[in-house]
Design an enzyme around this catalytic site. Structure first.
Site, PDB file in Angstrom:
ATOM      1  N   GLU A 123     -65.222 -21.065  -5.309  1.00  8.36           N
ATOM      2  CA  GLU A 123     -63.911 -20.855  -5.920  1.00  8.36           C
ATOM      3  C   GLU A 123     -62.856 -20.953  -4.823  1.00  8.36           C
ATOM      4  OE1 GLU A 123     -63.552 -17.174  -8.115  1.00  8.36           O
ATOM      5  OE2 GLU A 123     -61.399 -17.114  -7.846  1.00  8.36           O
ATOM      6  N   GLU A 162     -70.159  -9.233  -7.987  1.00  7.95           N
ATOM      7  CA  GLU A 162     -70.068 -10.483  -7.247  1.00  7.95           C
ATOM      8  C   GLU A 162     -70.457 -10.258  -5.790  1.00  7.95           C
ATOM      9  OE1 GLU A 162     -66.073 -11.987  -7.949  1.00  7.95           O
ATOM     10  OE2 GLU A 162     -66.057 -11.111  -9.946  1.00  7.95           O
TER      11      GLU A 162
END
Ligand SMILES: *[C@@H]1O[C@H](CO)[C@@H](O)[C@H](O)[C@H]1NC(C)=O
Ligand SMILES: *[C@@H]1O[C@H](CO)[C@@H](O)[C@H](O)[C@H]1NC(C)=O
Ligand SMILES: *[C@@H]1O[C@H](CO)[C@@H](O)[C@H](O)[C@H]1NC(C)=O
Length: 428
Positions: free
Chosen positions: A343, A232
């Site tokens: 997120e 990520e």
């Protein structure tokens, strides 16, 4: 003259030493009465952890945001604490780049698009106060307070498990994702060897220190079970991790669904950094302002088909380093899903939805200059070509809180706007 200075300095040192002897004694006396054995043990653990993390620097740079950036010799970086990397020869650059990489897409975009829709590239704040020498890498120094904010020294720099968006589950299991909410675009059903995106950078409001807000890409391998592999990269605001509300460049990796392996940035051994200019976890500068200048960052993560390592590039010029293939199981072969988007953690303070913002804190419908975007999203296919993804899906748990809208065309290629303010009358 020099001798006099050093003599004077000697006297000062002696004085300081005397004062310190006295304060150590006084402190020791106090400690015996007020410090419990548990907190002493905790502090010892924290000190040991800091000694492991913070390597001896060649030079240190004080950043205006309060960070200290240590320039550490490239061969002394945390990666080489890993037993499998003891004899590793650093690869100074990737053997292969994906084909179709446009290094100058920004110039092209700003020339052809109308001026108002152009954004400039962001870099890092600490550059205002210096640069690291050759053969060193910049590492954000971890402070005692950073580790003390974590539940334990061992958990510091690690994600809580079960936070990843699974757009394929029949019914999104909001509660079992421990309050993590997403607004993402994704592709799956093929084999992927990398992903690229250009993301504008914001500083979303965080309601509570235990929440965060991020915008990133995920390169995923395996199932959503215990053995999920993930790489990520993106930007995040995380008061718990960094002690402030600044927007920072980050990476994360795990090979077991956030259980035992992996971490943010260089907070465990794994990622091998080769770049002397960009520090993981450092504040990005400048950032976008609502209805005003827009700044974005480009991220590319791809698998070197020869050595198998996963490389990461920031902007057009900075190859940051690589995750060695052996760290992963599924990803040592290829990725099965790519996700791009935002997120946040919704810890439902006061029993209501959090007001922690995602992206710019504005809904996708507001468009350029106001909403957060990912533009020119691309994947690397099995022939090592960068191309626009086909069959892009979108996913969000609660579109009335945080939403996502895709688009396609012009110099932005495949793109989407995403984000939202969190709590509102439509998101109680
Ligand atoms: C590293 O090299 C030494 C000496 O050649 C060898 O004994 C050791 O097993 C190697 N370690 C690894 C992890 O390959
Ligand atoms: C969470 O998952 C567990 C096991 O899969 C299940 O038993 C439980 O009902 C789920 N909880 C919620 C609130 O959905
Ligand atoms: C971060 O932002 C929150 C909400 O705006 C604020 O309450 C908090 O004091 C800020 N934290 C720091 C360290 O600046």
């Amino acid at each position: 003259m020099a001798a006099r200075v050093s003599t004077r300095r000697g006297v000062i040192w002696l004085l300081l030493a005397a004062v310190c002897l006295w304060c150590a004694e006084a402190g020791g006396g106090r400690a015996a009465t007020t410090t419990t054995p548990t907190t002493t043990r905790r502090l010892q653990q924290v000190q040991r952890h800091l000694r492991r993390l913070n390597k001896q620097p060649v030079k240190s740079i004080q950043s205006p945001d309060g960070d200290i950036i240590d320039c550490v010799h490239i061969s002394h970086q945390p990666a080489f604490d890993h037993p499998f990397l003891k004899n590793h020869t650093i690869q100074v650059k990737p053997a292969f780049y994906p084909a179709g990489l446009q290094f100058d897409d920004r110039k092209l975009a700003s020339k052809k698009k109308k001026k108002s829709a152009a954004a400039a590239a962001a870099a890092q704040l600490w550059h205002k106060n210096g640069r690291c020498p050759e053969n060193t890498i910049p590492i954000r120094r971890t402070k005692k307070e950073d580790v003390l904010r974590a539940s334990s020294a061992k958990r510091y720099g690690r994600k809580k498990h079960k936070s990843i968006a699974n757009p394929l589950s029949v019914e999104p299991d909001i509660l079992n994702e421990s309050g993590h909410q997403h607004a993402i675009a994704y592709v799956e059903g093929d084999t992927y060897y990398g992903a690229k995106a250009t993301i504008n950078v914001w500083e979303p409001r965080i309601q509570q220190a235990n929440e965060f807000s991020l915008s990133q890409l995920w390169i995923l391998g395996g199932s959503f079970g215990q053995d999920l592999n993930s790489i990520e990269a993106g930007w995040q605001v995380s008061p718990d991790l960094y002690g402030d509300n600044n927007t920072r460049l980050f990476t994360y990796w795990t090979s077991d669904s956030y259980e035992a392996t992996g971490c943010y940035n260089l907070l465990c051994s794994g990622f091998i950094q080769v770049n002397s200019e960009i520090a993981m976890g450092a504040t990005i500068y400048p950032i976008s302002r609502y209805g005003s200048s827009q700044y974005d960052i480009s991220l590319l993560v791809w698998k070197d088909p020869k050595e198998g390592h996963w490389w990461m590039q920031f902007g057009n010029d900075y190859v940051l380093g690589y995750w060695p293939s052996f760290l992963f199981s599924y990803l040592s072969d290829s990725a099965s899903m790519i996700e791009w988007g935002g997120e946040v953690v919704n810890s439902e303070p006061d029993g209501e939805h959090t007001s922690t913002a995602m992206g710019s804190g504005h809904f996708p419908g507001e468009g350029f200059g106001k909403a957060s975007y990912f533009r020119n999203i691309q994947v690397v296919d099995e022939s090592n070509n960068l191309r626009a993804p086909s069959g892009v899906g979108t996913f969000t748990e609660q579109p009335s809180c945080y939403d996502v809208e895709t688009g396609d065309g012009g110099h932005w290629g495949r793109y989407f706007y995403f984000g939202g303010p969190g709590r509102s009358s439509n998101c109680p």
